[in-house]
Design a protein around this motif. Structure first.
Motif: not given
Lengths: 126, 292
Positions: B178-189
């Motif tokens: 919802r928030d265009d100021e927030r970023s996410v990096l996530f790793s996963s297999h």
């Protein structure tokens, strides 16, 4: 949630296509009336747990097919074209005719054979 | 105002049994990046360098406009990091941890933390040593999410969670969209979770970045064709990543799928029977195999 969509990861169709189809049917059924504001791209993404880029793509396709209009800075709205519902149904018919022709080709029917079957169907439904 | 959530340039690092050379990886603000790789591909190393926990042998790291590791103290006020091997104090309660985090990060939102407690079905008075793996992962996420960090870095956030707990975690991550100021990096297999929420996808293997692309074009450009081999079928097809033959049939995988490709196939003597989309997992495997 009255404007919720039902998306499924196991559906063969890609997510953006599911969004396009469900919004199109909401509009053609009249659940989403003309000029109704759509949820923002980020809002719908959060609601349906689908990435922002996927919803963006769906909205772009919906705009291209005339279902919605996007006003820069204001958001997207259901298109106000007076005959939109009619048009959507026509699009659907064209699509199904396309599928019909493809199936007939796979069955290697001649044009006459296909027309004969269609004729028969039309008569039986009269 | 910086437009990148982070920007890693020409990163090199060398361990006895692992090397990463000239890695370039960046993420635009407001986007979600999924990092996919097998065990040992360099996902955690990448994240550790990004967090300033490990110093690269060469290269530049810019996070939220701060240079790392030099300015990591300032940067970390706005970064939230959680990994599955994060330890909490086992003789303390979750409430103690929440107060502890609040004492360091003044923007810790107790109201949001309370909501998360309920949605994750955690108990504030419970000591950490009594928690299951899933509860511990959710506790770590709660402590990070309640700060509403500008950049959220999650190393394997859903690994080892049962399906219900995973769904709870994904629901909370989706809320960040919802928030265009927030970023996410996530790793996963678990490519399924990544495929769902990511705008950008990065494939990492043996310390190399194999691909970095927006998800829609990624999934669009790869496809698998099941074909019947005509007598004049050629050995190779332009644009095919792999061709497997079995009797009269063949499976062709391409990363350049368009309506033209079916024509190219036909001209090469491959009659298309079926065309399938590929899941991110299949794309990843095909990509790794091609590059090894």
């Amino acid at each position: 949630m009255s404007d919720g969509l039902f998306l499924s990861a196991t559906d063969k169709k890609p997510m953006y296509e599911q969004i396009v189809e469900q919004i199109t049917s909401k509009v053609s059924l009249g659940n989403w009336p003309a000029n109704m504001p759509l949820p923002s791209i980020r809002e719908l993404a959060a609601q349906t747990q689908v990435s922002v880029i996927t919803v963006k793509r769906a909205y772009a396709e919906l705009e291209l097919s005339g279902v919605i209009v996007t006003q820069p800075g204001r958001g997207s709205f259901v298109s106000a074209q007076p005959d939109l519902q009619q048009q959507l149904k026509q699009q659907q018919l064209t699509q199904q005719l396309q599928q019909l022709v493809e199936l007939a080709r796979q069955l290697q029917l001649t044009d006459q054979q296909l027309l004969a079957q269609l004729q028969q169907k039309l008569e039986s439904q009269r | 105002m910086q437009q990148y959530a982070f920007d890693m340039r020409n990163i090199s690092i060398r361990y006895p049994h692992f090397a990463m050379e000239n890695l370039n990886l960046s993420l635009a603000k407001g986007q979600v990046l999924g990092l996919v790789g097998v065990n040992g591909a360099g996902k955690s190393t990448t994240i550790r360098i990004l967090m300033g926990l490990v110093k690269a042998d060469a290269g530049q790291v810019d996070v939220l406009g701060y240079q790392l590791p030099a300015q990591q103290v300032q940067a970390k006020y706005d970064i939230g990091f959680a990994s599955d091997d994060m330890r909490l104090y086992k003789n303390q309660t979750l409430q103690w941890h929440m107060d502890f985090i609040h004492s360091i990060f003044p923007n810790f939102d107790h109201g949001y933390a309370k909501d998360l407690l309920q949605r994750f079905e955690l108990i504030a008075d419970q000591k950490m040593k009594g928690l299951s793996h899933g509860q511990r992962v959710k506790a770590c996420l709660l402590l990070v999410l309640a700060r509403r960090p500008k950049l959220l870095v999650l190393d394997e956030p859903t690994t080892g969670l049962d399906p219900v707990a995973r769904d709870e975690v994904i629901t909370e991550l989706a809320d960040i969209l919802r928030d265009d100021e927030r970023s996410v990096l996530f790793s996963s297999h678990n490519t399924h979770d990544i495929e769902k929420l990511s705008d950008q996808i990065a494939f990492l293997d043996r310390g190399k970045l194999l691909a970095l692309q927006d998800k829609e074009s990624f999934v669009q450009s790869w496809a698998r064709f099941r074909c019947q081999l005509l007598p004049q079928a050629q050995e190779s097809v332009l644009g095919a990543v792999s061709i497997r033959r079995s009797g009269q049939l063949a499976e062709v995988i391409t990363d350049q799928c368009s309506s033209d490709f079916a024509v190219v196939l036909h001209q090469a003597g491959f009659k298309v029977i079926e065309q399938h989309r590929m899941s991110l997992e299949e794309i990843f495997v095909a990509n790794v195999k091609r590059n090894r």
